[in-house]
Design a protein around this motif. Structure first.
Motif, mmCIF file in Angstrom:
data_model
loop_
_atom_site.group_PDB
_atom_site.id
_atom_site.type_symbol
_atom_site.label_atom_id
_atom_site.label_comp_id
_atom_site.label_asym_id
_atom_site.label_seq_id
_atom_site.Cartn_x
_atom_site.Cartn_y
_atom_site.Cartn_z
ATOM 1 N N UNK A 71 18.822 34.317 163.754
ATOM 2 C CA UNK A 71 18.826 34.767 162.373
ATOM 3 C C UNK A 71 18.019 33.833 161.488
ATOM 4 N N UNK A 72 17.563 34.392 160.367
ATOM 5 C CA UNK A 72 16.868 33.636 159.333
ATOM 6 C C UNK A 72 17.487 34.019 158.004
ATOM 7 N N UNK A 73 17.678 33.025 157.132
ATOM 8 C CA UNK A 73 18.289 33.302 155.843
ATOM 9 C C UNK A 73 17.581 32.524 154.736
ATOM 10 N N UNK A 74 17.742 33.031 153.513
ATOM 11 C CA UNK A 74 17.320 32.311 152.318
ATOM 12 C C UNK A 74 18.561 32.165 151.449
ATOM 13 N N UNK A 75 18.848 30.922 151.057
ATOM 14 C CA UNK A 75 20.048 30.601 150.296
ATOM 15 C C UNK A 75 19.628 30.025 148.948
ATOM 16 N N UNK A 76 20.346 30.406 147.889
ATOM 17 C CA UNK A 76 20.077 29.860 146.566
ATOM 18 C C UNK A 76 20.650 28.449 146.450
ATOM 19 N N UNK A 77 20.330 27.781 145.361
ATOM 20 C CA UNK A 77 20.824 26.416 145.148
ATOM 21 C C UNK A 77 22.328 26.371 144.893
ATOM 22 N N UNK B 39 18.146 38.117 157.822
ATOM 23 C CA UNK B 39 17.680 39.018 158.869
ATOM 24 C C UNK B 39 18.156 38.479 160.212
ATOM 25 N N UNK B 40 18.472 39.357 161.098
ATOM 26 C CA UNK B 40 18.882 38.949 162.433
ATOM 27 C C UNK B 40 20.214 39.508 162.860
ATOM 28 N N UNK B 41 21.015 39.964 161.910
ATOM 29 C CA UNK B 41 22.254 40.637 162.259
ATOM 30 C C UNK B 41 23.437 39.744 162.581
ATOM 31 N N UNK B 42 23.382 38.461 162.273
ATOM 32 C CA UNK B 42 24.520 37.589 162.500
ATOM 33 C C UNK B 42 25.559 37.839 161.414
ATOM 34 N N UNK B 43 26.778 38.091 161.803
ATOM 35 C CA UNK B 43 27.839 38.402 160.839
ATOM 36 C C UNK B 43 28.261 37.184 160.018
ATOM 37 N N UNK B 44 27.879 35.997 160.441
ATOM 38 C CA UNK B 44 28.290 34.771 159.770
ATOM 39 C C UNK B 44 27.231 34.209 158.829
ATOM 40 N N UNK C 100 25.048 30.031 155.389
ATOM 41 C CA UNK C 100 24.396 29.676 154.134
ATOM 42 C C UNK C 100 25.140 28.587 153.382
ATOM 43 N N UNK C 101 26.449 28.693 153.314
ATOM 44 C CA UNK C 101 27.258 27.683 152.630
ATOM 45 C C UNK C 101 27.179 26.337 153.346
ATOM 46 N N UNK C 102 27.218 26.374 154.660
ATOM 47 C CA UNK C 102 27.125 25.141 155.446
ATOM 48 C C UNK C 102 25.747 24.506 155.285
ATOM 49 N N UNK C 103 24.713 25.325 155.322
ATOM 50 C CA UNK C 103 23.338 24.838 155.155
ATOM 51 C C UNK C 103 23.185 24.118 153.823
ATOM 52 N N UNK C 104 23.681 24.720 152.748
ATOM 53 C CA UNK C 104 23.586 24.097 151.433
ATOM 54 C C UNK C 104 24.327 22.758 151.407
#
Length: 120
Positions: free
Chosen positions: A21-27, A35-40, A45-49
């Motif tokens: 999966x690939x994601x874009x997360x706001x600040x 995109x990628x279909x991962x349900x998590x 995103x929260x962990x990445x931030x």
């Protein structure tokens, strides 16, 4: 100008060679696109931030993070006020992961920076 509806298809292009999966997360940790279909994706995103914020506090020179976890690997890059993250399983090679996150960063850089400045 990039259209919001185009973001998932752009992110989907990174989904190969073990990338889930690939994601874009706001600040603020909100999911802008995925995109990628991962349900998590929201959780990731929260962990990445959180991880990015922690590393950024110790060194403002951080421009890319590559993390090898028990369940998989992820790459994170900052673009304007957003974070682009590509993640996959243990089979994805770190070099491939970095190349994919760098490629998305390069493609989205100008547009997301414009979006960042227009929201300020």
């Amino acid at each position: 100008m990039l259209r919001a509806k185009a973001l998932p298809s752009i992110l989907q292009q990174a989904a190969s060679n073990g990338v889930k999966s690939s994601i874009i997360v706001t600040s603020t940790g909100e999911l802008l696109a995925a995109a990628g279909g991962d349900a998590n994706e929201k959780l990731v995103g929260a962990i990445v931030l959180n991880v990015w914020s922690t590393y950024h506090k110790t060194s403002e020179d951080v421009n890319c993070l590559l993390i090898d976890c028990e369940e998989g690997r992820l790459g994170i890059r900052k673009v304007g006020d957003f974070l682009v993250c590509v993640y996959g399983d243990q089979t994805v090679e770190i070099g491939i992961l970095k190349a994919k996150v760098d490629s998305l960063h390069q493609y989205l850089d100008e547009t997301l920076k414009l979006l960042s400045t227009s929201q300020s």
